[in-house]
Design an enzyme around this catalytic site. Structure first.
Site, PDB file in Angstrom:
ATOM      1  N   CYS A 172      41.157 -70.207  -4.070  1.00 33.29           N
ATOM      2  CA  CYS A 172      40.653 -69.102  -3.244  1.00 33.29           C
ATOM      3  C   CYS A 172      39.247 -69.396  -2.716  1.00 33.29           C
ATOM      4  O   CYS A 172      38.889 -68.988  -1.624  1.00 33.29           O
ATOM      5  CB  CYS A 172      40.711 -67.792  -4.005  1.00 33.29           C
ATOM      6  SG  CYS A 172      39.978 -67.812  -5.613  1.00 33.29           S
ATOM      7  N   VAL A 231      38.171 -68.881   1.075  1.00 32.07           N
ATOM      8  CA  VAL A 231      37.191 -67.864   1.463  1.00 32.07           C
ATOM      9  C   VAL A 231      36.159 -68.463   2.423  1.00 32.07           C
ATOM     10  O   VAL A 231      35.779 -67.849   3.417  1.00 32.07           O
ATOM     11  CB  VAL A 231      36.500 -67.252   0.216  1.00 32.07           C
ATOM     12  CG1 VAL A 231      35.253 -66.470   0.610  1.00 32.07           C
ATOM     13  CG2 VAL A 231      37.458 -66.348  -0.535  1.00 32.07           C
TER      14      VAL A 231
HETATM   15  S1  SF4 Z   1      39.801 -68.458  -8.985  1.00 31.28           S
HETATM   16 FE1  SF4 Z   1      41.373 -68.147  -7.401  1.00 31.28          FE
HETATM   17  S2  SF4 Z   1      42.561 -70.052  -7.321  1.00 31.28           S
HETATM   18 FE2  SF4 Z   1      41.356 -70.088  -9.215  1.00 31.28          FE
HETATM   19  S3  SF4 Z   1      42.771 -69.304 -10.765  1.00 31.28           S
HETATM   20 FE3  SF4 Z   1      41.553 -67.561 -10.007  1.00 31.28          FE
HETATM   21  S4  SF4 Z   1      42.746 -66.644  -8.337  1.00 31.28           S
HETATM   22 FE4  SF4 Z   1      43.600 -68.706  -8.757  1.00 31.28          FE
END
Ligand code: SF4
Length: 494
Positions: free
Chosen positions: A139, A143
């Site tokens: 993510c 982002v």
């Molecule tokens: S930070 Fe984002 S990509 Fe990493 S485990 Fe959590 S939700 Fe998944």
């Protein structure tokens, strides 16, 4: 001051005192949490998820990547995410799981992750010597809007990796969808990046079978066994069977057998595609069917006799191959097992949660066994899933009490179990606390199973899987009865 607070203030450690054992204040709250009033408040909750029955997109992308032979999954994002994905899968299958990340940290979040990605690719290529890298994003990378495609091109021009080294990539933003969306995006990414262009009307004569997000090595082996028993020339794409259950030879092997690079490259010349989980492969189905114009079908996961019948008949229609006597005999054994165990299962009330494809298959099985699926909770289901599930329930006299909950979590399920009790909960290890709270047995079916061994080795699909499920559920009910029955009923025969 409450009794509990008084006890804590006094640093009480005695085990004999009954002041707070049970603590009446706590007990009153627990009792209230089992009421309809609390359930209503719980279901009105919007800004918080408690014990989610799903995980994020990159996890699914990792599983998909692991199904290609010689492929190293590469996470463009934080190292902690990669560690989580690896350990979550390792705890389920008890096998080592190879994967790398480019360890983005604060500076990458500000300046972009290109430098990390290029250095990471160089290190991964030279250190782990993969045949292919499948890259996907966490993510954080999504982002800040990192452009993986350009970064990979730049890595090639800077000589971090050879110009012709195969890399597939997929955007897998964790704030959209779930692990099944990530699986789907990575599969589409593999086809888009590494499959050769379709060669007109010519086909390679192979049926490409896509299992979907399935962590049962036993299921994958069972699919292949049944399809091969029909004499069908097939490729499983992707095929993580050996990653999920590899032999112990005393020597660590970083890459297990899977779908070969040649078979991946030739995928768009398939005679057809069969998708075994329709909700976990929506984008890939569209790509194969609508964009590439390849014959394709998607079936319900073949759990139970009727779903397995439909699976085999679809294979028959797609390939013209007959269903062999060997599979017909297995069907007979599954029906026999259902009849023999019927008395222990019929009429029981169930609650279940899991991925949409698993739930559609399981509910079909429960209905054909004459049981009543009452609470059906899907954290990552869509409205299409809800509609299909409600149709399934409406078509059976045993479905009349069934209610479908989409986008809910296991704290919601706890309220359901306490206000409208069932005889058994079906789900993964994450349900063990709520099962304990509700004093209901938990049949461990789904992903992830981190507190039991080897369940992923036993198939739950096909006729053999149906026999396994019937055996598990019936014996659990018998065990419960034996444990709780009065002594005059404790008998050798059940
Ligand atoms: S930070 Fe984002 S990509 Fe990493 S485990 Fe959590 S939700 Fe998944």
């Amino acid at each position: 001051m409450s009794n509990a607070e008084k006890c804590m203030t006094n640093n009480c450690t005695t085990t004999e005192c009954t002041t707070c054992t049970p603590n009446m204040d706590t007990q009153a709250v627990l009792d209230w949490m089992a009421t309809e009033e609390y359930k209503e408040k719980n279901f009105a909750r919007e800004a918080l998820v408690i014990n989610a029955p799903r995980t994020c997109q990159p996890y699914g992308a990792m599983l998909c990547a692991l199904g290609i032979e010689g492929c190293l999954p590469f996470l463009h994002g934080s190292q902690g995410c990669a560690a989580y994905f690896r350990s979550a899968l390792t705890r389920h299958v008890r096998e080592p799981v190879p994967m790398v990340s480019d360890s983005m940290t604060e500076d990458a979040a500000v300046f972009g992750g290109q430098a990390n990605l290029i250095e990471g690719l160089k290190n991964a290529y030279t250190t782990y010597k993969p045949s292919i890298i499948a890259m996907f994003s966490s993510c954080m990378a999504e982002v800040i809007g990192d452009d993986m495609k350009s970064f990979i091109i730049n890595a090639r021009t800077q000589g971090a990796i050879p110009e012709d080294f195969p890399i597939a990539y997929a955007n897998t933003p964790s704030f959209v969808g779930s692990h099944i969306t990530g699986y789907d995006n990575m599969l589409k990414g593999l086809l888009n990046s590494l499959a050769d262009t379709r060669n007109g009307k010519w086909t390679n004569g192979r049926l490409y079978v896509v299992p979907g997000f399935d962590l049962y090595a036993g299921n994958l082996r069972e699919y292949k066994r049944m399809i091969k028993a029909m004499g069908i020339y097939m490729t499983m794409l992707p095929d993580p069977t050996e990653v999920l259950d590899s032999p112990n030879t005393g020597e660590y092997k970083m890459y297990q057998p899977g779908t070969s690079m040649g078979e991946l490259a030739d995928a768009l010349n398939a005679s057809g595609f069969l998708f075994l989980q329709k909700y976990a492969t929506m984008a890939s189905q569209k790509f194969v069917k609508n964009v590439q114009k390849i014959t394709s079908e998607a079936v319900t996961m073949p759990i139970g006799v009727q779903n397995t019948d439909a699976f085999l008949m679809t294979l028959q229609q797609m390939t013209g191959k007959a269903i062999p006597a060997e599979l017909e005999a297995e069907r007979g054994r599954a029906v026999d097992a259902a009849i023999d165990a019927h008395q222990y299962i019929h009429g029981k009330r169930f609650a279940l949660y899991g991925d949409p494809d698993l739930l559609i298959g399981l509910v079909g099985f429960l209905l054909e066994m004459g049981t009543m699926p009452v609470h059906i909770l899907c954290g990552n289901g869509s409205e299409a899933f809800r509609k299909e599930m409600e149709g399934l329930l409406a078509a059976s006299p045993f479905g009349s009490e069934g209610k479908v909950y989409v986008g809910k979590d296991l704290w919601h399920m706890r309220s359901l179990l306490l206000t409208d009790p069932v005889d058994m909960l079906i789900g993964d290890t994450h349900g063990k606390q709520i099962a304990k709270d509700a004093n209901v047995p938990l049949a461990r079916i789904g992903y992830f199973m981190t507190d039991r061994v080897h369940l992923h080795r036993q198939p739950i699909i096909g006729y053999q899987g149906t026999i396994n499920l019937i055996t598990m559920l019936a014996n659990m009910f018998i065990d419960e009865y034996d444990r709780n029955c009065p002594s005059e009923r404790f008998e050798m025969l059940r």
